[in-house]
Design an enzyme around this catalytic site. Structure first.
Site: not given
Ligand code: AKB
Length: 317
Positions: A14, A36, A140
């Site tokens: 994105q 990529d 994450y």
């Molecule tokens: C996600 O939703 O994981 C990302 C972010 C906020 O880092 N867009």
């Protein structure tokens, strides 16, 4: 190759898609190396397949293209990461580590995208300060907290010129997000313009920090071009644009597309969103390198709808 080159990992993603275009405009097509995990069907300029887990391949490309800067955008996002945490951790951490090691060896400047996902339920949710408790609730988020600390470590220990911002959810018309919790804020615009109802995976009153892509790109480049002495934070800067809920963005869209319908069917992403801030205090970025967002909800909505209308070639009422 003698031209000095800027390497982008995750160039088909994105942010990568739009950042590539902007860098090519500024520095010329030859000065940008897109990479990529796979080749896109359509591409312009230099594009190489690169698995960021492969340090040898990374080193060869850096030598071959005379790379001087890296925007390391390749990562697994919040929602996708929860489906396979170990895999997400390995890609996010090994990828960054390879970039930082290469930066040390070749003297590169590095951009590392962090995220509002570094915050968790223990953090104040309104006007979240730069220095706050970092106890994220997704793999994450954990990888971004660790990543920020590694960036600061490489700066302090090896003088690697690494710079980073904590992106909010990014909204763009040029490219789709993939696997995030804030993805609804892009999807909702597409459905509205196509004349289709939207089923939102977050509750209607879930307020999250967001940013329009032109602001995100400008923030990234302003930070990367700032004099080194202005960049006082080498972990990652808080960055804010706007904050809204799904029902607020739906209401804003309805000003232009009156019949637009949205249903709310929260899934596992609701819990992730509930652990993130509602709004961000970015005063340190404003103070250190002059950050100022340009887009709020109203201005962004007008621009998004105009571009998507052109894209889908439909006539709005
Ligand atoms: C996600 O939703 O994981 C990302 C972010 C906020 O880092 N867009």
């Amino acid at each position: 190759m003698t031209t000095e080159t800027i390497l982008i990992t995750g160039a088909s993603g994105q942010i990568g898609t739009v950042l590539t275009e902007e860098l090519r405009k500024r520095y010329g097509s030859d000065a940008v190396l897109q990479t990529d995990i796979r080749l896109p069907e359509e591409r312009q300029g230099h594009f190489e397949v690169l698995d960021v887990m492969n340090a040898t391949q990374l080193g060869s490309l850096i030598r071959q293209y005379n790379v001087r800067q890296v925007y390391h955008l390749a990562a697994i996002l919040s929602a996708k990461g929860e489906k396979n945490p170990k895999w997400a951790w390995e890609i996010n951490m090994a990828g960054l580590f390879n970039i930082l090691e290469a930066a040390r060896e070749f003297g590169l400047r590095v951009f590392f995208p962090s995220s509002i996902a570094v915050f968790g339920g223990m953090t104040p949710r309104i006007n979240t300060p730069q220095y706050a408790v970092l106890q994220p609730e997704t793999v994450y988020g954990i990888s971004k907290v660790a990543g920020e600390n590694w960036c600061q470590y490489f700066y302090q220990k090896y003088e690697v010129d690494v710079r980073s911002v904590r992106y909010p959810g990014i909204i763009s018309y040029q490219s789709m997000p993939g696997g995030g919790t804030t993805d609804y804020a892009v999807e909702i615009f597409h459905n509205a313009v196509k004349g289709e109802p939207y089923s939102c995976f977050l509750k209607e009153d879930t307020r999250l920090p967001m940013m329009y892509m032109p602001d995100a790109i400008r923030a990234t480049l302003e930070l990367m071009e700032a004099p080194a002495e202005s960049v006082k934070i080498r972990s990652s800067y808080n960055l804010a644009g706007m904050s809204f809920t799904p029902s607020e963005v739906a209401a804003e869209i309805r000003k232009h597309i009156p019949g637009f319908q949205v249903a709310y069917e929260p899934d596992f992403r609701q819990n992730i969103a509930a652990s993130w801030p509602e709004s961000i205090d970015d005063s340190q970025a404003r103070e250190d390198w002059g950050w100022q967002p340009e887009y709020g909800l109203e201005k962004m909505t007008i621009d998004m709808l105009a571009h998507l209308k052109e894209y889908y070639q439909v006539v709005l009422m």
